[in-house]
Scaffold this motif. Structure first.
Motif, PDB file in Angstrom:
ATOM      1  N   ALA A 565       0.827  -1.444  -0.057  1.00  0.00           N
ATOM      2  CA  ALA A 565       0.004  -0.022  -0.067  1.00  0.00           C
ATOM      3  C   ALA A 565       0.858   1.252   0.031  1.00  0.00           C
ATOM      4  O   ALA A 565       1.827   1.521   0.797  1.00  0.00           O
ATOM      5  N   SER A 566       0.670   1.975  -0.988  1.00  0.00           N
ATOM      6  CA  SER A 566       1.553   3.367  -0.931  1.00  0.00           C
ATOM      7  C   SER A 566       0.606   4.681  -1.603  1.00  0.00           C
ATOM      8  O   SER A 566      -0.225   4.307  -2.552  1.00  0.00           O
ATOM      9  N   ILE A 567       0.947   5.794  -1.337  1.00  0.00           N
ATOM     10  CA  ILE A 567      -0.023   7.017  -1.961  1.00  0.00           C
ATOM     11  C   ILE A 567       0.986   7.702  -2.598  1.00  0.00           C
ATOM     12  O   ILE A 567       2.007   8.258  -1.918  1.00  0.00           O
ATOM     13  N   THR A 568       1.096   7.993  -3.954  1.00  0.00           N
ATOM     14  CA  THR A 568       1.886   9.162  -4.601  1.00  0.00           C
ATOM     15  C   THR A 568       1.476  10.536  -4.045  1.00  0.00           C
ATOM     16  O   THR A 568       0.181  10.729  -3.824  1.00  0.00           O
ATOM     17  N   PRO A 569       2.282  11.243  -3.957  1.00  0.00           N
ATOM     18  CA  PRO A 569       2.115  12.718  -3.203  1.00  0.00           C
ATOM     19  C   PRO A 569       1.061  13.589  -4.285  1.00  0.00           C
ATOM     20  O   PRO A 569       1.076  13.603  -5.503  1.00  0.00           O
ATOM     21  N   ILE A 570       0.017  13.990  -3.584  1.00  0.00           N
ATOM     22  CA  ILE A 570      -1.103  14.659  -4.341  1.00  0.00           C
ATOM     23  C   ILE A 570      -0.470  16.091  -5.098  1.00  0.00           C
ATOM     24  O   ILE A 570       0.034  16.823  -4.308  1.00  0.00           O
ATOM     25  N   THR A 571      -1.329  16.261  -6.067  1.00  0.00           N
ATOM     26  CA  THR A 571      -1.003  17.504  -7.048  1.00  0.00           C
ATOM     27  C   THR A 571      -2.039  18.136  -7.687  1.00  0.00           C
ATOM     28  O   THR A 571      -3.265  17.258  -7.644  1.00  0.00           O
ATOM     29  N   ILE A 601      -1.035   2.886  -4.974  1.00  0.00           N
ATOM     30  CA  ILE A 601      -0.750   1.401  -5.107  1.00  0.00           C
ATOM     31  C   ILE A 601      -1.503   0.696  -4.095  1.00  0.00           C
ATOM     32  O   ILE A 601      -1.355   0.553  -2.988  1.00  0.00           O
ATOM     33  N   ALA A 602      -2.405  -0.374  -4.527  1.00  0.00           N
ATOM     34  CA  ALA A 602      -2.925  -1.239  -3.687  1.00  0.00           C
ATOM     35  C   ALA A 602      -2.741  -2.669  -4.368  1.00  0.00           C
ATOM     36  O   ALA A 602      -3.436  -2.972  -5.380  1.00  0.00           O
ATOM     37  N   ASN A 603      -1.791  -3.284  -4.061  1.00  0.00           N
ATOM     38  CA  ASN A 603      -0.934  -4.421  -4.725  1.00  0.00           C
ATOM     39  C   ASN A 603      -0.986  -5.712  -3.954  1.00  0.00           C
ATOM     40  O   ASN A 603      -0.901  -5.850  -2.593  1.00  0.00           O
ATOM     41  N   HIS A 604      -1.352  -6.823  -4.580  1.00  0.00           N
ATOM     42  CA  HIS A 604      -1.152  -8.148  -4.275  1.00  0.00           C
ATOM     43  C   HIS A 604      -0.424  -8.778  -5.591  1.00  0.00           C
ATOM     44  O   HIS A 604      -1.006  -8.813  -6.467  1.00  0.00           O
ATOM     45  N   PRO A 605       0.410  -9.788  -5.383  1.00  0.00           N
ATOM     46  CA  PRO A 605       1.026 -10.157  -6.488  1.00  0.00           C
ATOM     47  C   PRO A 605       0.156 -11.304  -7.631  1.00  0.00           C
ATOM     48  O   PRO A 605       0.362 -11.185  -8.612  1.00  0.00           O
ATOM     49  N   ASN A 606      -0.847 -11.685  -6.647  1.00  0.00           N
ATOM     50  CA  ASN A 606      -1.836 -12.714  -7.451  1.00  0.00           C
ATOM     51  C   ASN A 606      -3.267 -11.816  -7.276  1.00  0.00           C
ATOM     52  O   ASN A 606      -4.358 -12.680  -7.448  1.00  0.00           O
ATOM     53  N   ASP A 607      -3.164 -10.814  -7.077  1.00  0.00           N
ATOM     54  CA  ASP A 607      -4.614 -10.142  -6.837  1.00  0.00           C
ATOM     55  C   ASP A 607      -5.581 -10.541  -5.786  1.00  0.00           C
ATOM     56  O   ASP A 607      -6.786 -10.282  -5.747  1.00  0.00           O
ATOM     57  N   PHE A 608      -5.027 -11.205  -4.925  1.00  0.00           N
ATOM     58  CA  PHE A 608      -5.781 -11.569  -3.721  1.00  0.00           C
ATOM     59  C   PHE A 608      -6.037 -10.727  -2.529  1.00  0.00           C
ATOM     60  O   PHE A 608      -5.258 -10.711  -1.429  1.00  0.00           O
ATOM     61  N   THR A 655       1.500  -3.445 -11.365  1.00  0.00           N
ATOM     62  CA  THR A 655       1.767  -2.864 -10.026  1.00  0.00           C
ATOM     63  C   THR A 655       0.409  -2.532  -9.140  1.00  0.00           C
ATOM     64  O   THR A 655       0.481  -2.184  -8.117  1.00  0.00           O
ATOM     65  N   ASP A 656      -0.666  -2.653  -9.686  1.00  0.00           N
ATOM     66  CA  ASP A 656      -1.794  -2.361  -9.148  1.00  0.00           C
ATOM     67  C   ASP A 656      -1.965  -0.957  -8.684  1.00  0.00           C
ATOM     68  O   ASP A 656      -2.497  -0.475  -7.791  1.00  0.00           O
TER      69      ASP A 656
END
Length: 712
Positions: A565-571, A601-608, A655-656
């Motif tokens: 889980a990560s958030i890119t800085p808002i612009t 980014i909301a990521n799981h390698p196999n989308d679970f 990378t979701d």
């Protein structure tokens, strides 16, 4: 000088002709009651080899052979209760001795009938009353009352008569009808007499009804001073007097044990017995139960009150105990020769795990993979009739060969009840553990005992921890491939097999054992709903070359991967910096229609995984939220709030990473400038059959929207 033995032949016939053949045996007893010889009578002839003097000091009996008798030692008392014929041995002994014929009055009572005795044992200390498995039932036949009344001395015949007279005199002050019974005629005297005998008084009305219905035919005999007349009346009306036996402790009410049986897992017992057809069996039962490894009597009531007089063969007998030492818990078995594979953990019906190609293959309902420690559960029916059984769970990765199966060998155990005296008349309850395995039995390695209905000390099992006392195996999926969860993720097959007491693989079909699963229309956890079972689908059945069922297999998908889980800085579309630097969080915008660039980014390698993203304004609450399931097609988010999701959402499938713009005015609402907080949660769906495993992650960020013109 040792006396020589001579073989003497005897011949005997019947007085009259029996309608069917009667097998006979001859028994010779010494005057001291010791058995000297026991011989079969064949075509009316038998022989005995004893010194001639032995016959002069012995008693010879001719008896019918019980169809189920064996050659165990027999006592003189046992023979006498068979209503035998005792011929007189001639004073002069010759090589061939012809005995007097067996009188028809005796042999007419020598025909045997078959009786099937069966029943159940209940413990009424339980609420509700529960059946008692593995209790030891002693079945006894009470000596025929007719036998004793025929043989009792006169003083005892009068005692029986007087006891009955006292009892039936109690309801009334008037004297007993019939001839004057003397000074014992009045109620006061009768009550004192009864109390002196310590007789338990029956219901007065019940005794009065007995008295009012007392057989009037030859009633004078009952009050006679002749023992012969009293004896005759008692013999003719014994069925009437039997209910009164409960209130007297006559010494001659005794019984002989005819068998000892044990109740099965469901409290039932049975036994076959042969009896003389003229006298239906009078049965008495007493019960033992194994408490802390020692057989103890838990039921042994008075014979007079608890005999099943003239038992109607094949009718069910219910024996009721009332003992707090017998635990009141149910066992984990089901009736019949059956194995029911039920769940993984508590919440996944194995029959609802998709086995067919598709996106949900191997997943539990809800499209979740398996992870953590998996605990398959099963119910075992009555598999103990042919000896102990064992089971084994194995696993392999899909596509591997028969030699690649690996055994699940983590220890499995069960808690059970144990009662220990506390030294002051009470009991201490404890719950030891009985290990079910793993064991090596013959060539079968890492097998586990099929849980019996009773613990090793014959108490019931106690479920103290569902995750310990219910699983049949433990599959630590997080340890696969040396705990490299990325490499280990994938499809696996689980295999269940059954083994006999010496370690041979059990052929379910040939052994008549059913293998069942819960209907796939029923979801776990099962709760209070009624469960129905079905045969496993063909894809789950393991068969041999003959088409016989030899095991069960189940495909599951395992994935213990973490999420990101990560958030890119808002612009936005403004320029320059507001505040003291670019990291201060002030985001300039040009107009209320300016875009606010969102990227996370909301990521799981196999989308679970599922995710949720939200934006809150100051203290006024949420103005935007988005959520979705990574397994869904792109884009797979839904939004709500004052700032709805605009068109043009993109997702990087590798990378979701989700990217979209929100409208500045929607976020600000009534504010000209505002501070915001955004939060992202990503939730792995991997499940161990009890719930999600918590493979979660989160990220957060704060920012403020300010007009370009307000920046300084």
């Amino acid at each position: 000088m040792k006396k020589e033995k001579t073989e003497f032949k005897f011949s005997i016939a019947f007085d009259g002709k029996p309608e069917k053949k009667i097998e006979l045996e001859a028994l010779l007893f010494h005057s001291n009651g010791r058995l000297l010889e026991r011989k079969s009578v064949t075509e009316g002839v038998f022989s005995m080899s004893l010194p001639s003097e032995a016959f002069r000091t012995s008693r010879l009996f001719i008896c019918p052979v019980n169809p189920k008798s064996n050659n165990e030692d027999i006592q003189l008392a046992d023979v006498l209760r068979r209503n035998p014929y005792e011929p007189i041995i001639p004073t002069k002994i010759s090589d061939i001795i012809k005995l007097n014929p067996i009188p028809e009055l005796i042999w007419c009572h020598w025909f045997f009938c078959h009786c099937h005795i069966h029943g159940r044992v209940w413990n009424h200390r339980c609420d509700p009353p529960s059946l008692v498995p593995h209790a030891r039932i002693h079945i006894c036949e009470v000596d025929s009352v007719l036998y004793w009344i025929h043989r009792l001395p006169e003083i005892d015949i009068f005692k029986i008569r007087d006891d009955i007279r006292h009892l039936i005199a109690i309801p009334e002050i008037d004297p007993i009808p019939g001839p004057d019974p003397g000074p014992e005629r009045y109620i006061k005297k009768s009550v004192i007499s009864v109390l002196e005998k310590k007789i338990e008084l029956p219901d007065i009305e019940a005794v009065k009804r007995l008295k009012d219905n007392m057989p009037s035919k030859n009633l004078m005999q009952f009050y006679s001073t002749s023992a012969a007349h009293v004896r005759e009346y008692l013999l003719e009306n014994i069925h009437y007097f039997r209910p009164l036996f409960c209130h007297f402790h006559w010494w001659w009410l005794r019984c002989d044990e005819i068998g000892v049986v044990e109740t099965n897992d469901f409290g039932a017992f049975e036994m076959d017995y042969w009896y003389f057809c003229w006298d239906k069996p009078d049965l008495y039962f007493w019960v033992e139960y194994c408490i802390n490894g020692v057989w103890q009597t838990v039921y042994r009531p008075d014979i007079g009150c608890h005999t099943w007089w003239e038992y109607n063969c094949n009718t069910e007998i219910n024996i009721y105990l009332n003992d707090s030492r017998i635990p009141c818990s149910s066992n984990n078995n089901v009736p019949g020769k059956v194995v029911v594979i039920t769940t993984i953990g508590n919440n996944v019906n194995v029959n609802q795990i998709s086995q067919t190609p598709g996106v949900e293959r191997g997943l539990m309902p809800g499209r979740a993979p398996f992870g953590g420690t998996l605990e398959p559960r099963a119910l075992f029916g009555d598999l103990l009739g042919a000896g102990n059984f064992y089971y084994r769970w194995s696993y392999r990765r899909e596509g591997e060969g028969e030699l690649d199966w690996k055994r699940l060998n983590t220890s499995v155990g069960r808690h059970y009840w144990k009662l220990t005296p506390d030294g002051s008349g009470g009991w201490i309850y404890s719950f030891p553990v009985h290990p079910l395995g793993p064991h090596n039995v013959g060539s079968a390695l890492d097998v586990f005992e099929v849980q019996k209905a009773q613990s090793p000390i014959n108490t019931l099992w106690a479920i103290t921890d569902n995750r310990y006392d219910l699983p049949t195996a433990f599959f630590m999926t997080y340890q696969l491939n040396n705990s490299n969860v990325a490499i280990a993720a994938g499809f696996y097959e689980l295999k269940f097999e059954l083994f006999d007491s010496v370690g041979n693989l059990v052929d379910f079909t040939a052994s008549g054992i059913d293998l069942l699963v819960i209907d796939n229309m029923i979801s776990a956890p099962f709760g209070s709903q009624t469960l129905t079972t079905v045969a496993p689908p063909p894809i789950n059945r393991i068969v041999n070359g003959s088409g016989h069922l030899i095991g069960y297999k189940l495909l599951i998908r395992v994935d213990n991967n973490p999420v990101q889980a990560s958030i890119t800085p808002i612009t936005s579309d403004g320029s320059g910096s507001c505040g003291t630097g670019v990291n201060c969080g002030f985001i300039p915008f040009l107009t209320l229609n300016s875009p606010v660039h969102i990227q996370y980014i909301a990521n799981h390698p196999n989308d679970f995984a599922t995710f949720g993203f939200s934006v809150n304004r100051g203290s006024s609450g949420q103005v935007h939220s988005a959520s979705g399931n990574l397994l869904d097609p792109i884009p797979s988010i839904s939004t709500s709030g004052a700032a709805p999701l605009p068109p043009g959402v993109t997702e990087n499938p590798a990378t979701d990473q989700f990217t979209y713009d929100l409208k500045t005015g929607d976020l600000l609402g009534p504010c000209s400038k505002a501070a915001f907080g955004c939060w992202l949660g990503v939730y792995g769906t991997a499940n161990d059959g009890y719930g999600r495993l918590g493979y979660d992650n989160s990220a957060s960020q704060a920012f403020a929207l300010i007009s370009q013109g307000d920046c300084s």
